[in-house]
Design an enzyme around this catalytic site. Structure first.
Site, short mmCIF file in Angstrom:
data_model
loop_
_atom_site.label_atom_id
_atom_site.label_comp_id
_atom_site.label_asym_id
_atom_site.label_seq_id
_atom_site.Cartn_x
_atom_site.Cartn_y
_atom_site.Cartn_z
N HIS A 87 -0.94 11.71 -1.82
CA HIS A 87 -2.14 11.98 -2.61
C HIS A 87 -3.39 12.06 -1.74
O HIS A 87 -4.42 12.59 -2.17
CB HIS A 87 -2.29 11.01 -3.80
CG HIS A 87 -2.88 9.67 -3.50
ND1 HIS A 87 -2.14 8.52 -3.37
CD2 HIS A 87 -4.16 9.28 -3.33
CE1 HIS A 87 -2.92 7.50 -3.13
NE2 HIS A 87 -4.17 7.92 -3.10
N ASP A 225 5.04 8.10 -2.01
CA ASP A 225 3.71 8.69 -1.84
C ASP A 225 3.31 8.76 -0.35
O ASP A 225 2.47 7.99 0.10
CB ASP A 225 2.70 7.87 -2.64
CG ASP A 225 1.35 8.57 -2.79
OD1 ASP A 225 1.11 9.54 -2.06
OD2 ASP A 225 0.54 8.11 -3.62
N SER A 660 -5.81 3.66 0.44
CA SER A 660 -4.64 4.50 0.32
C SER A 660 -4.29 5.05 1.70
O SER A 660 -5.18 5.52 2.41
CB SER A 660 -4.88 5.63 -0.65
OG SER A 660 -4.55 5.19 -1.93
N1 ARG Z 1 -4.18 5.17 -8.34
C1 ARG Z 1 -4.10 5.61 -6.98
C2 ARG Z 1 -5.51 5.69 -6.36
O1 ARG Z 1 -6.44 5.28 -6.97
C3 ARG Z 1 -3.35 6.88 -6.83
C4 ARG Z 1 -4.01 8.10 -7.40
C5 ARG Z 1 -3.27 9.37 -7.19
N2 ARG Z 1 -2.23 9.59 -8.18
C6 ARG Z 1 -2.45 10.11 -9.42
N3 ARG Z 1 -1.44 10.24 -10.24
N4 ARG Z 1 -3.62 10.49 -9.83
O2 ARG Z 1 -5.88 6.50 -5.56
N1 ASP Z 2 -5.01 4.61 -4.92
C1 ASP Z 2 -6.16 4.09 -4.20
C2 ASP Z 2 -6.61 5.01 -3.05
O1 ASP Z 2 -6.42 6.20 -3.12
C3 ASP Z 2 -5.92 2.71 -3.71
C4 ASP Z 2 -6.31 1.68 -4.73
O2 ASP Z 2 -7.29 1.89 -5.46
O3 ASP Z 2 -5.68 0.63 -4.75
O4 ASP Z 2 -7.26 4.61 -2.13
#
Ligand code: ARG
Ligand code: ASP
Length: 763
Positions: A87, A225, A660
């Site tokens: 991502h 991921d 991330s």
């Molecule tokens: N929750 C994670 C972060 O905040 C992953 C986000 C990417 N994945 C998604 N399905 N949007 O970045």
């Molecule tokens: N998914 C988040 C990122 O892209 C990480 C988090 O918020 O824990 O950095």
């Protein structure tokens, strides 16, 4: 001091320090020796502070980069191979994707270096050194200065300090100065940036994004991921702009990768660039977040998401066009819901209030401190009360106008063309036009459906009108609908705007762009959506922004004082600075948790769990045939854990957005996982870390190796890496971090497996 007071002090001390050992804190690497080394070693770490951060010799920090400024990545081979999240590389992967080469759907693996794909604009930034410059930055600052005076002294100091650090610095190195502890301390970062970063490989979305939005922020999780890039350097191994002649970068350090995996209780450390946290807010601020601001933002996004979802379900083409946008909007929508629930579930506000009570009790025993800090909590109470309608209006404006009605941005950017022509003439206009078309409009129209946006527009404008605290904010709408207080036909309003504007139709937009600059600018100025957007912006900037800024500046000033007060009043408490996109490490343990009564979540997931969620043809839970085949044959090679294929694990490491792509590192400095998310119940860790439910989610390094090797057949990448068995092999004496370069091109995996990089943690 009598005995009982001594005892109470000891209990308080233990309470505070204990709550920290569980994983809370985003620490500065260069302070590790002073603040964390002992604690980390007690928890099982075998490294020294010097192994992690050193200016003089290679250390772990030399393997960590800020990836594009928004994520983290780490070097995992002696040829500059970078590991980060799928991502995080999504934009680059998408940009190389065409109908014939659908890298999102099918994955991509460069089988030779000359197949690796360049990514203009993407950078990898190392940190060369970090120094405390609080003294020169705060020289001449006194307690009786107001914030303006204070800032002007600091700005002047900054110029001097920056100039000093910039002396003799090569062009590709930079100096970055950042305030810490809400402006009570300052640190300088000397950085080195590489701009030639190429895409090496990515699994298909059905692995890299497995579970998509349904599983986003969720544990148990089965997402692989990850994606791989490579840093290229000039002939001297120094940064160089993209060129065919560039060579893979030889890093000062690359992370060995452990084949031994994790089990509950293992020490873990996460190293990276967390973006923003607010751990030291007063209870009044947290209350406002939970009661006013989060519900506002959640409500707006929910309305927009429901409409988009309706269209996505009806039309597969829309599903493709809106998948990524939907994911972006849904990501924080879901996070805020989890955050509010987590604060409630752990009584986060109650705990803050209790801490504030203790703060006042201590102040009462210390007249000098009471004099300086006694009014702070009351001041916060009043200021948060004063700012509330402005803060809520700001969220309404940002979410409705700037974010969720798509065409508003397209129309708003038209303003840049007007200014470009007015300020820089026809040449400035054409430059700007090309920049906007390449950088924004082309991809905007590729995935734009005005009929969806129009429905979102009608619904959100109504919410804005019904709920935003200041009536005047919606006057442009009222004028168009011919109403004064409340009411109005929003569907008709949206229809009128969308049918008369050229921004909603690409063909008409293209026609305007083909006109001569004068005519085009006249057309933009006369466009109903452009005019509407500009009017909405103008009233917002008139009614909300100045007041919001005024209160917010006062709050920042109080927050600085409050931070200082907390450090003085609770000297026994180790305090870490809030995240600010600078390099930090956090440490904890592999650890399950109890999300609700009677339920315990174990900390590791397996491929069996992914298979259990498998839905053929589904856009979230489909799986590649090859992966299913490997699963059926249990063909996991050297990557299995007792016959099973692990996918993800969780730990108590304190992470946030920006972490991330961060490496999860074991007690010996080896890579064991790749951070990518947090568990939903604990997403309030940004404002109130609670060790009982705050968990970060990592991909198991063995799953990454398995996908690269067995699934993708890119074993040439595995040969580049340094695979180790820290748990299985008997321990040699240190050095803990390998100083010997990794030998290239060795084809015997067996031999690699025997390589040992650290002492046996079981000893
Ligand atoms: N929750 C994670 C972060 O905040 C992953 C986000 C990417 N994945 C998604 N399905 N949007 O970045
Ligand atoms: N998914 C988040 C990122 O892209 C990480 C988090 O918020 O824990 O950095």
């Amino acid at each position: 001091m009598n005995k009982s007071i001594k005892l109470i002090k000891l209990v308080v001390f233990l309470l505070f320090t204990q709550s920290l050992t569980a994983g809370e804190g985003m620490w500065l690497p260069q302070l590790l020796q002073a603040l964390n080394e002992g604690d980390m070693q007690t928890m099982g770490m075998k490294l020294s502070a010097e192994d992690i951060y050193s200016v003089n010799k290679s250390s772990l920090k030399d393997a960590i980069v800020h990836f594009g400024g928004f994520c983290t990545a780490e070097v995992i081979s002696n040829e500059g191979l970078l590991l980060t999240n799928h991502h995080c590389g999504y934009g680059q992967i998408q940009s190389h994707t065409t109908l014939e080469n659908n890298y999102l759907k099918d994955g991509f693996w460069a089988m030779k270096k000359n197949e690796e794909l360049p990514n203009p604009g993407l950078f990898a930034r190392f940190i060369l050194r970090i120094e405390d410059i609080s003294e020169p930055m705060l020289a001449g600052v006194t307690d009786d200065m107001n914030s303006k005076e204070r800032q002007s002294v600091i700005d002047k100091n900054m110029e001097v300090v920056k100039a000093k650090y910039e002396q003799d610095l090569p062009a590709f190195d930079d100096v970055m100065i950042r305030p810490f502890y809400h402006g009570n301390q300052y640190f300088v970062f000397v950085t080195r940036t590489f701009n030639d970063v190429r895409l090496v490989g990515t699994p298909p979305e059905s692995i890299g994004k497995y579970g998509s939005d349904t599983d986003n922020w969720v544990w148990p999780r089965h997402t692989g991921d990850f994606a791989m890039f490579r840093i290229y350097a000039g002939p001297d191994n120094l940064p160089a702009e993209y060129s065919n002649d560039n060579k893979p970068y030889t890093p000062k350090h690359s992370l060995p990768i452990s084949l031994d995996g994790v089990e509950e209780g293992d020490f873990t450390m996460v190293f990276g660039f967390p973006g923003r946290t607010n751990q030291y807010l007063p209870a009044s601020a947290v209350k406002q977040t939970v009661e006013v601001l989060n519900p506002t933002k959640i409500g707006i996004r929910e309305t927009a998401l429901n409409i988009i979802d309706k269209f996505m379900r009806k039309d597969p083409q829309v599903k493709i066009q809106y998948a990524s946008k939907f994911a972006r909007v849904a990501n924080y929508w879901k996070k805020w819901i989890g955050e509010s629930q987590g604060i409630e579930a752990t009584d986060g506000i109650g705990k803050k209030l209790e801490m504030e009570k203790e703060f006042l009790t201590r102040l009462n025993k210390n007249p000098a401190q009471k004099e300086k800090y006694g009014a702070l909590l009351g001041d916060f109470e009043k200021l948060y009360n004063d700012i509330e309608p402005y803060a809520a209006s700001r969220d309404y404006y940002n979410e409705v106008i700037s974010r969720n009605i798509e065409v508003m941005r397209a129309a708003g950017l038209g303003g840049r063309l007007i200014t470009a022509l007015e300020n820089n003439g026809e040449k400035g206009y054409s430059n700007m036009k090309q920049r906007l078309i390449d950088g924004y409009y082309t991809s905007f129209y590729k995935n734009y459906r005005p009929e969806i946006d129009q429905e979102v527009c009608a619904a959100l404008l109504k919410m804005y009108k019904d709920n935003a605290p200041f009536k005047g904010l919606t006057s442009p709408m009222d004028k168009m609908m011919g109403v004064r207080d409340g009411g109005g036909d929003y569907t008709a309003l949206a229809k009128k705007l969308y049918s008369t504007s050229f921004f909603t139709k690409q063909a008409e937009f293209d026609k305007v762009m083909a006109m001569n600059p004068k005519d085009a600018v006249a057309k933009i100025k006369g466009d109903p959506l452009y005019a509407f957007m500009s009017d909405m912006k103008a009233v917002y900037e008139d009614i909300v922004e100045p007041k919001y800024k005024e209160y917010n500046d006062q709050i920042s000033e109080k927050q600085r004082l409050y931070m200082k007060a907390l450090m003085e009043v609770f000297p026994e408490k180790r305090m870490y600075p809030d995240a600010n996109s600078t390099m930090r490490f956090t440490y904890g343990k592999v650890n399950g948790y109890t999300p609700r009564d009677a339920v315990y979540y174990r900390p590791v997931t397996y491929l069996d769990g992914a298979m259990a969620k498998y839905k053929p043809g589904d856009y979230e839970f489909d799986m590649p045939a090859k992966l299913i085949d490997l699963y059926n044959k249990k063909d996991y090679g050297q990557y299995a854990d007792n016959g099973k294929m692990p996918i993800c694990f969780i730990g108590t490491n304190h992470t946030t957005g920006g972490n991330s792509g961060s490496p999860a590192i074991d007690a010996h400095g080896n890579l064991i996982g790749l951070n990518f998310d947090r568990a939903w119940e604990g997403t309030m860790s940004d404002i109130n870390y609670d060790p009982s439910i705050c968990r970060n989610i990592m991909v198991d390094a063995r799953y990454i190796l398995f996908i690269v090797d067995k699934f993708a057949g890119a074993s040439h990448l595995i040969y580049e890496m340094n695979l180790v068995n820290p748990k299985r092999m008997p321990a040699p004496t240190p050095p803990i971090i390998s100083k010997t370069p990794i030998t290239k091109g060795k084809k015997s995996k067996k031999k690699k497996k025997m390589k040992v990089k650290g002492p046996n943690p079981k000893m």
